[in-house]
Design a protein around this motif. Structure first.
Motif, PDB file in Angstrom:
ATOM      1  N   GLU A  44       0.815  -1.219   0.000  1.00  0.00           N
ATOM      2  CA  GLU A  44       0.000   0.000   0.000  1.00  0.00           C
ATOM      3  C   GLU A  44       0.849   1.271   0.000  1.00  0.00           C
ATOM      4  O   GLU A  44       0.809   2.051  -0.946  1.00  0.00           O
ATOM      5  CB  GLU A  44      -0.931  -0.009   1.224  1.00  0.00           C
ATOM      6  CG  GLU A  44      -1.919  -1.166   1.220  1.00  0.00           C
ATOM      7  CD  GLU A  44      -2.798  -1.210   2.457  1.00  0.00           C
ATOM      8  OE1 GLU A  44      -2.861  -0.200   3.191  1.00  0.00           O
ATOM      9  OE2 GLU A  44      -3.417  -2.269   2.705  1.00  0.00           O
ATOM     10  N   LEU A  45       1.641   1.470   1.045  1.00  0.00           N
ATOM     11  CA  LEU A  45       2.321   2.753   1.200  1.00  0.00           C
ATOM     12  C   LEU A  45       3.339   3.008   0.099  1.00  0.00           C
ATOM     13  O   LEU A  45       3.479   4.154  -0.364  1.00  0.00           O
ATOM     14  CB  LEU A  45       2.985   2.834   2.577  1.00  0.00           C
ATOM     15  CG  LEU A  45       2.032   2.725   3.782  1.00  0.00           C
ATOM     16  CD1 LEU A  45       2.816   2.805   5.084  1.00  0.00           C
ATOM     17  CD2 LEU A  45       0.953   3.804   3.726  1.00  0.00           C
ATOM     18  N   CYS A  46       4.041   1.980  -0.338  1.00  0.00           N
ATOM     19  CA  CYS A  46       5.016   2.160  -1.426  1.00  0.00           C
ATOM     20  C   CYS A  46       4.338   2.560  -2.736  1.00  0.00           C
ATOM     21  O   CYS A  46       5.006   3.059  -3.646  1.00  0.00           O
ATOM     22  CB  CYS A  46       5.833   0.887  -1.639  1.00  0.00           C
ATOM     23  SG  CYS A  46       7.110   0.628  -0.381  1.00  0.00           S
ATOM     24  N   HIS A  47       3.036   2.330  -2.816  1.00  0.00           N
ATOM     25  CA  HIS A  47       2.271   2.717  -4.001  1.00  0.00           C
ATOM     26  C   HIS A  47       1.447   3.984  -3.752  1.00  0.00           C
ATOM     27  O   HIS A  47       0.615   4.351  -4.591  1.00  0.00           O
ATOM     28  CB  HIS A  47       1.346   1.580  -4.415  1.00  0.00           C
ATOM     29  CG  HIS A  47       2.078   0.325  -4.790  1.00  0.00           C
ATOM     30  ND1 HIS A  47       2.823   0.201  -5.947  1.00  0.00           N
ATOM     31  CD2 HIS A  47       2.211  -0.853  -4.134  1.00  0.00           C
ATOM     32  CE1 HIS A  47       3.361  -0.993  -6.002  1.00  0.00           C
ATOM     33  NE2 HIS A  47       3.024  -1.658  -4.908  1.00  0.00           N
ATOM     34  N   GLY A  48       1.669   4.637  -2.621  1.00  0.00           N
ATOM     35  CA  GLY A  48       0.954   5.865  -2.316  1.00  0.00           C
ATOM     36  C   GLY A  48      -0.455   5.673  -1.822  1.00  0.00           C
ATOM     37  O   GLY A  48      -1.235   6.627  -1.765  1.00  0.00           O
ATOM     38  N   ASN A  49      -0.816   4.433  -1.441  1.00  0.00           N
ATOM     39  CA  ASN A  49      -2.164   4.155  -0.945  1.00  0.00           C
ATOM     40  C   ASN A  49      -2.191   4.270   0.579  1.00  0.00           C
ATOM     41  O   ASN A  49      -1.531   3.493   1.276  1.00  0.00           O
ATOM     42  CB  ASN A  49      -2.609   2.752  -1.368  1.00  0.00           C
ATOM     43  CG  ASN A  49      -2.654   2.594  -2.871  1.00  0.00           C
ATOM     44  OD1 ASN A  49      -2.997   3.535  -3.589  1.00  0.00           O
ATOM     45  ND2 ASN A  49      -2.295   1.418  -3.368  1.00  0.00           N
ATOM     46  N   VAL A  50      -2.938   5.233   1.072  1.00  0.00           N
ATOM     47  CA  VAL A  50      -3.038   5.484   2.512  1.00  0.00           C
ATOM     48  C   VAL A  50      -4.476   5.207   2.933  1.00  0.00           C
ATOM     49  O   VAL A  50      -5.397   5.928   2.539  1.00  0.00           O
ATOM     50  CB  VAL A  50      -2.631   6.933   2.845  1.00  0.00           C
ATOM     51  CG1 VAL A  50      -2.746   7.198   4.344  1.00  0.00           C
ATOM     52  CG2 VAL A  50      -1.206   7.216   2.357  1.00  0.00           C
ATOM     53  N   ASN A  51      -4.663   4.153   3.729  1.00  0.00           N
ATOM     54  CA  ASN A  51      -6.008   3.676   4.047  1.00  0.00           C
ATOM     55  C   ASN A  51      -6.293   3.764   5.547  1.00  0.00           C
ATOM     56  O   ASN A  51      -5.445   3.431   6.372  1.00  0.00           O
ATOM     57  CB  ASN A  51      -6.168   2.215   3.601  1.00  0.00           C
ATOM     58  CG  ASN A  51      -5.967   2.051   2.104  1.00  0.00           C
ATOM     59  OD1 ASN A  51      -6.505   2.827   1.331  1.00  0.00           O
ATOM     60  ND2 ASN A  51      -5.186   1.057   1.703  1.00  0.00           N
ATOM     61  N   VAL A  75      -4.915  -0.721  11.914  1.00  0.00           N
ATOM     62  CA  VAL A  75      -4.034  -1.869  12.195  1.00  0.00           C
ATOM     63  C   VAL A  75      -2.782  -1.396  12.920  1.00  0.00           C
ATOM     64  O   VAL A  75      -2.370  -1.966  13.938  1.00  0.00           O
ATOM     65  CB  VAL A  75      -3.667  -2.604  10.893  1.00  0.00           C
ATOM     66  CG1 VAL A  75      -2.580  -3.636  11.156  1.00  0.00           C
ATOM     67  CG2 VAL A  75      -4.893  -3.265  10.285  1.00  0.00           C
ATOM     68  N   TYR A  76      -2.161  -0.364  12.404  1.00  0.00           N
ATOM     69  CA  TYR A  76      -0.943   0.167  13.030  1.00  0.00           C
ATOM     70  C   TYR A  76      -1.231   0.683  14.433  1.00  0.00           C
ATOM     71  O   TYR A  76      -0.415   0.502  15.351  1.00  0.00           O
ATOM     72  CB  TYR A  76      -0.352   1.281  12.168  1.00  0.00           C
ATOM     73  CG  TYR A  76       0.613   0.801  11.111  1.00  0.00           C
ATOM     74  CD1 TYR A  76       1.918   1.276  11.048  1.00  0.00           C
ATOM     75  CD2 TYR A  76       0.227  -0.134  10.160  1.00  0.00           C
ATOM     76  CE1 TYR A  76       2.807   0.843  10.082  1.00  0.00           C
ATOM     77  CE2 TYR A  76       1.093  -0.575   9.191  1.00  0.00           C
ATOM     78  CZ  TYR A  76       2.384  -0.087   9.152  1.00  0.00           C
ATOM     79  OH  TYR A  76       3.265  -0.523   8.192  1.00  0.00           O
ATOM     80  N   GLN A  77      -2.370   1.314  14.607  1.00  0.00           N
ATOM     81  CA  GLN A  77      -2.713   1.820  15.938  1.00  0.00           C
ATOM     82  C   GLN A  77      -2.859   0.684  16.932  1.00  0.00           C
ATOM     83  O   GLN A  77      -2.422   0.806  18.094  1.00  0.00           O
ATOM     84  CB  GLN A  77      -4.000   2.652  15.857  1.00  0.00           C
ATOM     85  CG  GLN A  77      -3.781   3.995  15.165  1.00  0.00           C
ATOM     86  CD  GLN A  77      -5.087   4.749  14.917  1.00  0.00           C
ATOM     87  OE1 GLN A  77      -6.114   4.143  14.583  1.00  0.00           O
ATOM     88  NE2 GLN A  77      -5.058   6.054  15.073  1.00  0.00           N
ATOM     89  N   ARG A  78      -3.442  -0.430  16.520  1.00  0.00           N
ATOM     90  CA  ARG A  78      -3.561  -1.576  17.415  1.00  0.00           C
ATOM     91  C   ARG A  78      -2.177  -2.143  17.754  1.00  0.00           C
ATOM     92  O   ARG A  78      -1.926  -2.540  18.900  1.00  0.00           O
ATOM     93  CB  ARG A  78      -4.440  -2.657  16.775  1.00  0.00           C
ATOM     94  CG  ARG A  78      -5.916  -2.321  16.741  1.00  0.00           C
ATOM     95  CD  ARG A  78      -6.752  -3.555  16.443  1.00  0.00           C
ATOM     96  NE  ARG A  78      -6.524  -4.069  15.094  1.00  0.00           N
ATOM     97  CZ  ARG A  78      -7.180  -3.657  14.015  1.00  0.00           C
ATOM     98  NH1 ARG A  78      -8.097  -2.708  14.116  1.00  0.00           N
ATOM     99  NH2 ARG A  78      -6.922  -4.203  12.836  1.00  0.00           N
ATOM    100  N   ILE A  95       6.099   5.050   6.538  1.00  0.00           N
ATOM    101  CA  ILE A  95       5.090   5.032   7.612  1.00  0.00           C
ATOM    102  C   ILE A  95       4.635   6.444   7.966  1.00  0.00           C
ATOM    103  O   ILE A  95       3.501   6.649   8.408  1.00  0.00           O
ATOM    104  CB  ILE A  95       5.621   4.283   8.856  1.00  0.00           C
ATOM    105  CG1 ILE A  95       5.906   2.820   8.503  1.00  0.00           C
ATOM    106  CG2 ILE A  95       4.599   4.327   9.993  1.00  0.00           C
ATOM    107  CD1 ILE A  95       6.495   2.019   9.650  1.00  0.00           C
ATOM    108  N   THR A  96       5.501   7.419   7.744  1.00  0.00           N
ATOM    109  CA  THR A  96       5.111   8.807   8.015  1.00  0.00           C
ATOM    110  C   THR A  96       3.912   9.239   7.178  1.00  0.00           C
ATOM    111  O   THR A  96       3.210  10.183   7.541  1.00  0.00           O
ATOM    112  CB  THR A  96       6.302   9.755   7.771  1.00  0.00           C
ATOM    113  OG1 THR A  96       5.967  11.070   8.193  1.00  0.00           O
ATOM    114  CG2 THR A  96       6.692   9.797   6.298  1.00  0.00           C
ATOM    115  N   LEU A  97       3.647   8.539   6.062  1.00  0.00           N
ATOM    116  CA  LEU A  97       2.477   8.850   5.245  1.00  0.00           C
ATOM    117  C   LEU A  97       1.192   8.404   5.934  1.00  0.00           C
ATOM    118  O   LEU A  97       0.118   8.951   5.661  1.00  0.00           O
ATOM    119  CB  LEU A  97       2.582   8.148   3.885  1.00  0.00           C
ATOM    120  CG  LEU A  97       3.828   8.442   3.051  1.00  0.00           C
ATOM    121  CD1 LEU A  97       3.851   7.536   1.810  1.00  0.00           C
ATOM    122  CD2 LEU A  97       3.886   9.904   2.653  1.00  0.00           C
TER     123      LEU A  97
END
Length: 232
Positions: A164-171, A177-180, A200-202
């Protein structure tokens, strides 16, 4: 101001953040119309990602050493590598050039120690979380205990970065998930969390985290500009 050479493209999404942060910090330091003097060599990420999966770190070291030499020939006075994972081969880069190389873990280690942090959670690619090139440097140089997510959580963190992030997709779902994962690290005693992948800063901003956030991208860019203005 000295010239900062940036090895970018891993991914280009985070490299754009580096360019923005380098120039924003230079303007904050110097005012007016100042920018950061910089060169960026953007590598093709596809063969790098394939070699990562294959564990071919020798080939990766050779490729990034060549990129660093190109930057030095272009006039770079300092070289930085705009990715955490590929610091797995930082020694190949350091040995290839005569100008200084600024390791991404060092500004973060210094910031954590200055904040009084001794136990920190780490989010990053599977390579960064599971191998010792990153956590070992934090332990040996900064006396930091680093906690990583469990196996299933590591798989999720890694997948979201590459798919996702390497392709610019921020969901939003991936942010949750990261917050958990951050909440679990906090429950295990982490006093802060390192955003140990430049993408991850994105996804995660300070307001998204239950723990204080130490963003390696921002800290690395700031340290590079500080060095370029006042080399030490």
């Amino acid at each position: 101001m000295k010239t900062i050479g940036v090895i970018g493209g891993m991914s280009w999404e985070s490299s754009t953040e580096y360019y923005r942060l380098l120039n924003r910090h230079a303007k904050a330091r110097l005012g007016g119309h100042h920018n950061a003097r910089s060169l960026m060599l953007t590598v093709d990420f596809a063969p790098i990602e394939a070699n990562q999966r294959a564990g071919n770190w020798t080939a990766l070291g050779d490729q990034l050493a060549d990129a660093a030499r190109q930057l030095e020939r272009g006039g770079a006075d300092l070289v930085i590598l705009a990715t955490n994972t590929m610091h797995r081969v930082y020694e190949s880069i350091e040995q290839a050039i005569d100008v200084p190389f600024l390791h991404i873990a060092d500004p973060t280690g210094n910031a954590l120690r200055a904040a009084g942090i001794t136990r920190v959670g780490l989010l990053g690619t599977r390579y960064t979380m599971e191998q010792t090139f990153y956590t070992g440097r934090l332990s040996e140089r900064y006396d930091l205990e680093t906690l990583i997510p469990n196996e299933a959580e590591r798989a999720d963190v890694h997948r979201i970065i590459y798919d996702e992030l390497c392709h610019g997709n921020v969901n939003d779902a991936s942010r949750a998930v990261y917050q958990r994962v951050i909440d679990e690290l906090a429950a295990r005693g982490a006093q802060a969390v390192i955003l140990g992948c430049t993408e991850i800063t994105l996804l995660i901003k300070p307001e998204d985290s239950a723990l204080p956030v130490f963003d390696t991208t921002a800290l690395h860019a700031q340290a590079a500009v500080d060095w370029a203005i006042e080399p030490v």
